[in-house]
Design an enzyme around this catalytic site. Structure first.
Site, PDB file in Angstrom:
ATOM      1  N   CYS A 116      13.911  14.219 -16.390  1.00 54.09           N
ATOM      2  CA  CYS A 116      14.309  12.807 -16.247  1.00 54.09           C
ATOM      3  C   CYS A 116      15.240  12.354 -17.367  1.00 54.09           C
ATOM      4  O   CYS A 116      15.928  11.348 -17.222  1.00 54.09           O
ATOM      5  CB  CYS A 116      13.079  11.914 -16.185  1.00 54.09           C
ATOM      6  SG  CYS A 116      11.944  12.436 -14.898  1.00 54.09           S
ATOM      7  N   HIS A 256      14.876   4.586 -17.065  1.00 50.98           N
ATOM      8  CA  HIS A 256      14.508   5.574 -16.057  1.00 50.98           C
ATOM      9  C   HIS A 256      13.584   4.893 -15.040  1.00 50.98           C
ATOM     10  O   HIS A 256      12.621   4.227 -15.426  1.00 50.98           O
ATOM     11  CB  HIS A 256      13.811   6.742 -16.747  1.00 50.98           C
ATOM     12  CG  HIS A 256      13.192   7.717 -15.812  1.00 50.98           C
ATOM     13  ND1 HIS A 256      13.807   8.106 -14.640  1.00 50.98           N
ATOM     14  CD2 HIS A 256      12.018   8.391 -15.860  1.00 50.98           C
ATOM     15  CE1 HIS A 256      13.029   8.968 -14.005  1.00 50.98           C
ATOM     16  NE2 HIS A 256      11.943   9.158 -14.724  1.00 50.98           N
ATOM     17  N   ASN A 286      11.618   7.740  -7.779  1.00 58.37           N
ATOM     18  CA  ASN A 286      11.971   8.361  -9.059  1.00 58.37           C
ATOM     19  C   ASN A 286      12.876   9.561  -8.765  1.00 58.37           C
ATOM     20  O   ASN A 286      12.420  10.566  -8.217  1.00 58.37           O
ATOM     21  CB  ASN A 286      10.669   8.788  -9.749  1.00 58.37           C
ATOM     22  CG  ASN A 286      10.900   9.521 -11.054  1.00 58.37           C
ATOM     23  OD1 ASN A 286      11.997   9.985 -11.349  1.00 58.37           O
ATOM     24  ND2 ASN A 286       9.846   9.648 -11.840  1.00 58.37           N
TER      25      ASN A 286
HETATM   26  O1  UT7 Z   1       9.712  10.744 -14.287  1.00 59.55           O
HETATM   27  C1  UT7 Z   1       8.861  11.088 -15.358  1.00 59.55           C
HETATM   28  C2  UT7 Z   1       7.662  11.721 -14.837  1.00 59.55           C
HETATM   29  N1  UT7 Z   1       6.802  10.885 -14.078  1.00 59.55           N
HETATM   30  C3  UT7 Z   1       5.850  10.196 -14.673  1.00 59.55           C
HETATM   31  O2  UT7 Z   1       5.772  10.140 -15.870  1.00 59.55           O
HETATM   32  C4  UT7 Z   1       4.849   9.546 -13.774  1.00 59.55           C
HETATM   33  C5  UT7 Z   1       3.997   8.615 -14.517  1.00 59.55           C
HETATM   34  N2  UT7 Z   1       2.763   8.327 -13.820  1.00 59.55           N
HETATM   35  C6  UT7 Z   1       2.685   7.521 -12.749  1.00 59.55           C
HETATM   36  O3  UT7 Z   1       3.681   6.977 -12.285  1.00 59.55           O
HETATM   37  C7  UT7 Z   1       1.314   7.232 -12.187  1.00 59.55           C
HETATM   38  O4  UT7 Z   1       0.346   7.818 -13.049  1.00 59.55           O
HETATM   39  C8  UT7 Z   1       1.101   7.770 -10.746  1.00 59.55           C
HETATM   40  C9  UT7 Z   1       1.908   6.940  -9.754  1.00 59.55           C
HETATM   41  C10 UT7 Z   1       1.473   9.227 -10.672  1.00 59.55           C
HETATM   42  C11 UT7 Z   1      -0.383   7.621 -10.350  1.00 59.55           C
HETATM   43  O5  UT7 Z   1      -0.799   6.254 -10.489  1.00 59.55           O
HETATM   44  P1  UT7 Z   1      -2.095   5.896 -11.330  1.00 59.55           P
HETATM   45  O6  UT7 Z   1      -2.294   4.453 -11.221  1.00 59.55           O
HETATM   46  O7  UT7 Z   1      -1.954   6.493 -12.707  1.00 59.55           O
HETATM   47  O8  UT7 Z   1      -3.225   6.622 -10.521  1.00 59.55           O
HETATM   48  P2  UT7 Z   1      -4.274   7.713 -11.039  1.00 59.55           P
HETATM   49  O9  UT7 Z   1      -3.626   9.046 -11.196  1.00 59.55           O
HETATM   50  O10 UT7 Z   1      -5.034   7.137 -12.195  1.00 59.55           O
HETATM   51  O11 UT7 Z   1      -5.253   7.783  -9.803  1.00 59.55           O
HETATM   52  C12 UT7 Z   1      -6.091   6.675  -9.416  1.00 59.55           C
HETATM   53  C13 UT7 Z   1      -6.709   6.987  -8.078  1.00 59.55           C
HETATM   54  C14 UT7 Z   1      -7.294   8.393  -7.997  1.00 59.55           C
HETATM   55  O12 UT7 Z   1      -8.453   8.343  -7.198  1.00 59.55           O
HETATM   56  P3  UT7 Z   1      -9.916   8.326  -7.877  1.00 59.55           P
HETATM   57  O13 UT7 Z   1      -9.986   9.576  -8.696  1.00 59.55           O
HETATM   58  O14 UT7 Z   1      -9.947   7.070  -8.706  1.00 59.55           O
HETATM   59  O15 UT7 Z   1     -10.826   8.295  -6.702  1.00 59.55           O
HETATM   60  C15 UT7 Z   1      -6.230   9.169  -7.269  1.00 59.55           C
HETATM   61  O16 UT7 Z   1      -6.750  10.285  -6.564  1.00 59.55           O
HETATM   62  O17 UT7 Z   1      -5.702   6.915  -7.062  1.00 59.55           O
HETATM   63  C16 UT7 Z   1      -5.720   8.127  -6.304  1.00 59.55           C
HETATM   64  N3  UT7 Z   1      -4.355   8.399  -5.825  1.00 59.55           N
HETATM   65  C17 UT7 Z   1      -3.890   7.920  -4.675  1.00 59.55           C
HETATM   66  N4  UT7 Z   1      -4.443   7.148  -3.726  1.00 59.55           N
HETATM   67  C18 UT7 Z   1      -3.706   6.821  -2.650  1.00 59.55           C
HETATM   68  C19 UT7 Z   1      -3.384   9.122  -6.440  1.00 59.55           C
HETATM   69  N5  UT7 Z   1      -2.274   9.118  -5.672  1.00 59.55           N
HETATM   70  C20 UT7 Z   1      -2.564   8.390  -4.561  1.00 59.55           C
HETATM   71  C21 UT7 Z   1      -1.838   8.021  -3.419  1.00 59.55           C
HETATM   72  N6  UT7 Z   1      -2.438   7.246  -2.489  1.00 59.55           N
HETATM   73  N7  UT7 Z   1      -0.563   8.424  -3.227  1.00 59.55           N
END
Ligand code: UT7
Length: 329
Positions: A116, A256, A286
């Site tokens: 990125c 970004h 992204n």
């Molecule tokens: O470009 C540079 C690289 N990219 C990044 O640095 C990405 C940075 N991170 C993010 O943008 C976010 O962390 C994500 C969008 C990837 C994830 O969002 P989050 O709010 O951090 O979610 P999380 O990983 O803490 O997950 C929360 C819950 C989990 O379920 P449980 O364990 O609480 O039951 C995940 O399994 O949300 C679940 N989850 C989803 N649910 C529905 C993860 N992805 C999805 C999804 N739809 N697509």
């Protein structure tokens, strides 16, 4: 020692593939929904390249527009630098395909791999070539076709990324009279190399039937860990870059396009509103190395880069890597 040549951005361009992929598309095969994706990322849709489209095709469109806007022809280019983690081939570099297809017969060409931060790494490198008097016209591009490397069984990463390309032509500021690059920084912390990773297909895990079946060549993301890094890096770099200037000198921040919540959290830390921030993640997701130059070109087109005001570009991502550039537009 000869004095440093001041460098300007003479023209920008961008391209995204025609195919629009809305959040609803993922509902057909993943346990996810439009509402979750919008709330947690700000993304509503992204673009995916057609089957017969590759990264060099995206680069070509963006580059041609940037060169048109800069008023130069391909044979005037001394260097073509592409920031990408999704080149057409493992070998050679994507940049040589772009160099050839543009007809940039007087240019050297190479890729930089900084995910990125890829566009800002290319920009930093191109600026240094011109500043040192080693080149006069450099084409820098950030481009990705990440759709080919997504694991469509992983809802935590598949919904985030999109394809696209953005480009800029750099030349001595004395010749173009705009977009003077005042400062540029790169940073890295390789101890976080596994946070965003494509472990297959390299020397450690060469491509085998087993590695492909295990999807080791697809992108793996530890979202929560990179979320914290992204918020603190964006707020720290912007704060450092604008510290020496009056508040009203800042025209625009082009971050970004990683996640709307990350941008908002960084703005909270900076005690800023989003009024001076370019955000287009809702339309493109992204796009990794393409994200900053696509957003910058949109900002230029919408006349949000105001002559005389400061523009801050800031990026962070796999590596971990980060970078920032300060421009007097
Ligand atoms: O470009 C540079 C690289 N990219 C990044 O640095 C990405 C940075 N991170 C993010 O943008 C976010 O962390 C994500 C969008 C990837 C994830 O969002 P989050 O709010 O951090 O979610 P999380 O990983 O803490 O997950 C929360 C819950 C989990 O379920 P449980 O364990 O609480 O039951 C995940 O399994 O949300 C679940 N989850 C989803 N649910 C529905 C993860 N992805 C999805 C999804 N739809 N697509």
């Amino acid at each position: 020692m000869a004095s440093r040549i001041r460098v300007g951005i003479a023209g920008t361009g961008s391209y995204v593939p025609e195919r629009v992929v809305p959040n609803k598309w993922f509902e057909e095969f993943l346990d996810t929904d439009d509402e979750w994706i919008v709330q947690r990322t700000g993304i509503r849709e992204r673009r995916f390249a057609a089957d017969d489209e590759s990264t060099s095709d995206l680069c070509l469109h963006a580059a041609e527009e940037a060169m048109r806007n800069a008023g130069i022809t391909a044979d005037e280019l001394d260097m073509v630098i592409v920031g990408t983690i999704t080149p057409d081939y493992q070998l050679p570099a994507c940049a040589v395909l772009v160099q050839d297809r543009l007809g940039a017969k007087n240019a050297g060409a190479f890729d930089v791999v900084a995910a990125c931060s890829g566009f800002l790494t290319a920009l930093h490198t191109g600026e240094a070539f011109i500043a040192a008097g080693r080149a006069r016209r450099v084409l820098v591009i950030g481009a990705e076709t990440l759709s080919r490397f997504l694991n469509f069984e992983d809802r935590g990463s598949a919904i985030i990324f999109g394809d696209g390309a953005g480009a800029a032509v750099l030349m001595p500021h004395g010749e173009c009279g705009q977009g003077e690059i005042l400062r540029t920084t790169l940073g890295a912390d390789g101890s976080g190399y596994e946070f965003i990773h494509m472990p297959g297909g390299g020397v450690t895990n060469p491509a085998t039937v087993e590695s492909v079946e295990a999807k080791m060549h697809k992108i793996q993301l530890k979202g929560r860990e990179t979320f914290r890094f992204a918020v603190s890096t964006m707020s720290r770099l912007v704060k450092e870059y604008i510290a020496d200037y009056d508040e009203d000198e800042l025209g625009l921040i082009v971050p970004h396009q990683v996640n709307r919540r990350i941008i908002d959290a960084a703005l909270d830390r900076l005690e800023m509103t989003d009024e001076k921030v370019m955000v287009n993640i809702q339309s493109f997701g992204n796009t990794s190395a393409a994200s900053v130059p696509v957003a910058l070109h949109q900002a230029v087109t919408e006349e949000r880069c105001v002559p005389g005001k400061l523009v801050v570009l800031v990026a962070f991502g796999a590596g971990l890597t980060w970078g920032a550039t300060l421009i007097r537009w």
